[in-house]
Design an enzyme around this catalytic site. Structure first.
Site, PDB file in Angstrom:
ATOM      1  N   HIS A  52      -3.935  -4.235   9.130  1.00  0.00           N
ATOM      2  CA  HIS A  52      -4.100  -2.855   8.654  1.00  0.00           C
ATOM      3  C   HIS A  52      -3.793  -2.755   7.161  1.00  0.00           C
ATOM      4  O   HIS A  52      -3.034  -3.542   6.603  1.00  0.00           O
ATOM      5  CB  HIS A  52      -3.299  -1.842   9.488  1.00  0.00           C
ATOM      6  N   GLU A  83      -5.531   1.417  11.177  1.00  0.00           N
ATOM      7  CA  GLU A  83      -5.305   0.430  12.214  1.00  0.00           C
ATOM      8  C   GLU A  83      -6.647  -0.143  12.692  1.00  0.00           C
ATOM      9  O   GLU A  83      -7.702   0.453  12.452  1.00  0.00           O
ATOM     10  CB  GLU A  83      -4.595   1.109  13.396  1.00  0.00           C
ATOM     11  N   ASN A 143      -1.486  -7.003  11.751  1.00  0.00           N
ATOM     12  CA  ASN A 143      -2.747  -6.831  12.473  1.00  0.00           C
ATOM     13  C   ASN A 143      -3.916  -6.549  11.524  1.00  0.00           C
ATOM     14  O   ASN A 143      -4.980  -6.150  11.946  1.00  0.00           O
ATOM     15  CB  ASN A 143      -2.625  -5.708  13.515  1.00  0.00           C
ATOM     16  N   ASP A 179       0.674   6.824   2.612  1.00  0.00           N
ATOM     17  CA  ASP A 179       0.871   7.353   3.961  1.00  0.00           C
ATOM     18  C   ASP A 179       2.270   7.924   4.172  1.00  0.00           C
ATOM     19  O   ASP A 179       3.162   7.734   3.350  1.00  0.00           O
ATOM     20  CB  ASP A 179       0.574   6.266   5.012  1.00  0.00           C
TER      21      ASP A 179
HETATM   22  C1  F6R Z   1       2.934   1.172   3.753  1.00  0.00           C
HETATM   23  C2  F6R Z   1       1.696   0.837   4.439  1.00  0.00           C
HETATM   24  C3  F6R Z   1       1.568  -0.323   5.346  1.00  0.00           C
HETATM   25  C4  F6R Z   1       2.342  -1.561   4.900  1.00  0.00           C
HETATM   26  C5  F6R Z   1       2.143  -2.710   5.899  1.00  0.00           C
HETATM   27  C6  F6R Z   1       2.967  -3.913   5.536  1.00  0.00           C
HETATM   28  O1  F6R Z   1       2.769   2.322   2.933  1.00  0.00           O
HETATM   29  O2  F6R Z   1       0.752   1.540   4.261  1.00  0.00           O
HETATM   30  O3  F6R Z   1       0.206  -0.660   5.463  1.00  0.00           O
HETATM   31  O4  F6R Z   1       1.899  -1.947   3.633  1.00  0.00           O
HETATM   32  O5  F6R Z   1       2.510  -2.285   7.170  1.00  0.00           O
HETATM   33  O6  F6R Z   1       4.319  -3.596   5.662  1.00  0.00           O
HETATM   34  P1  F6R Z   1       5.450  -4.590   5.165  1.00  0.00           P
HETATM   35  O7  F6R Z   1       5.332  -4.667   3.696  1.00  0.00           O
HETATM   36  O8  F6R Z   1       6.731  -3.928   5.592  1.00  0.00           O
HETATM   37  O9  F6R Z   1       5.204  -5.893   5.837  1.00  0.00           O
END
Ligand code: F6R
Length: 239
Positions: free
Chosen positions: A138, A143, A136, A67
């Site tokens: 995701h 989301e 959450n 992303d």
């Molecule tokens: C990042 C992504 C997100 C993160 C998720 C966890 O490319 O796609 O889904 O993997 O938000 O983020 P952290 O590792 O910062 O807790």
């Protein structure tokens, strides 16, 4: 689904690097699906260390990232392209021309998404896809929703994600409100999925995703349907 339960973040990073490196060793020209965020940083450090020590060779690999924030480009130090360059690509022997991230500077969402799907089509399926887990539930920026988005799409980030990501920005107002993200179908093309989770903040989402019903309100729950998922997590995330 395979679990590798680790004592702490450092052990998780080492074990995760082992899983990814095994794929590269078996198939030197593999396609690596990569993620940003705090969770994989330790794994990336380990990959850098091993590459510098000559233990692993990324020269034939291609990578595709999950992303990117809409509106941010390579030079923006909050962009995911910048993150990947500084946390990994600048320090390993991968050919940067073969590393792909959605184009956050493309304001035409349909074009940005179809261009990225065309890249994914061209690179072929990810041999391994690294995923972090949102608090959450995701995965990538898929989301909680009423359906599972299939392909790369433009996402309205939820307030909880904006809050969680505000730690990387000067203040919450600076966090972009939209992202381009691989969909669940784009992720599911991967032959193997490496899900990383660290810390107590992830425990609820991890437990529900892996044991509860498959529900788009908890996007990671769909991983129960993928035939080859390795979960590498620390004790805090397993509670
Ligand atoms: C990042 C992504 C997100 C993160 C998720 C966890 O490319 O796609 O889904 O993997 O938000 O983020 P952290 O590792 O910062 O807790």
């Amino acid at each position: 689904m395979k679990f590798i339960k680790c004592k702490d973040y450092d052990e998780m990073s080492i074990r995760a690097a082992e899983v990814l490196e095994a794929v590269v060793k078996e198939k030197p020209d593999c396609v690596l699906g990569l993620a940003t965020g705090s969770t994989p940083v330790g794994m990336y450090s380990r990959l850098i260390e091993d590459c510098k020590a000559g233990k692993i060779d990324f020269s034939k690999c291609t990578s595709v990232n999950l992303d990117e924030y809409v509106g941010l480009g390579e030079k923006d130090d909050q962009s995911y392209r910048y993150f990947m360059n500084t946390n990994l690509f600048d320090h390993i022997n991968i050919d940067k021309a073969k590393t792909f991230v959605p184009n956050g500077l493309e304001s035409n969402a349909d074009k940005a998404c179809s261009d990225y799907e065309a890249i994914l089509e061209k690179t072929g399926p990810q041999d391994i896809q690294v995923l972090g887990l949102g608090e959450n539930g995701h995965i990538a920026f898929n989301e909680p929703e009423t359906y599972f988005p299939k392909l790369t799409h433009r996402v309205d980030l939820t307030e909880s994600t904006i809050e969680a990501n505000a730690r990387f920005f000067e203040n919450q107002d600076k966090v972009p409100r939209h992202a381009y993200s691989m969909g669940i179908g784009s992720i599911f093309r991967a032959k193997k999925i490496l899900l990383l989770a660290s810390g107590a903040k992830k425990a609820k989402a991890l437990k529900e995703a892996l044991n509860g019903p498959i529900d788009p309100k908890l996007p990671a729950s769909i991983l129960q349907l993928h035939p080859d998922v390795v979960v590498v997590c620390d004790e805090a995330a397993m509670q």
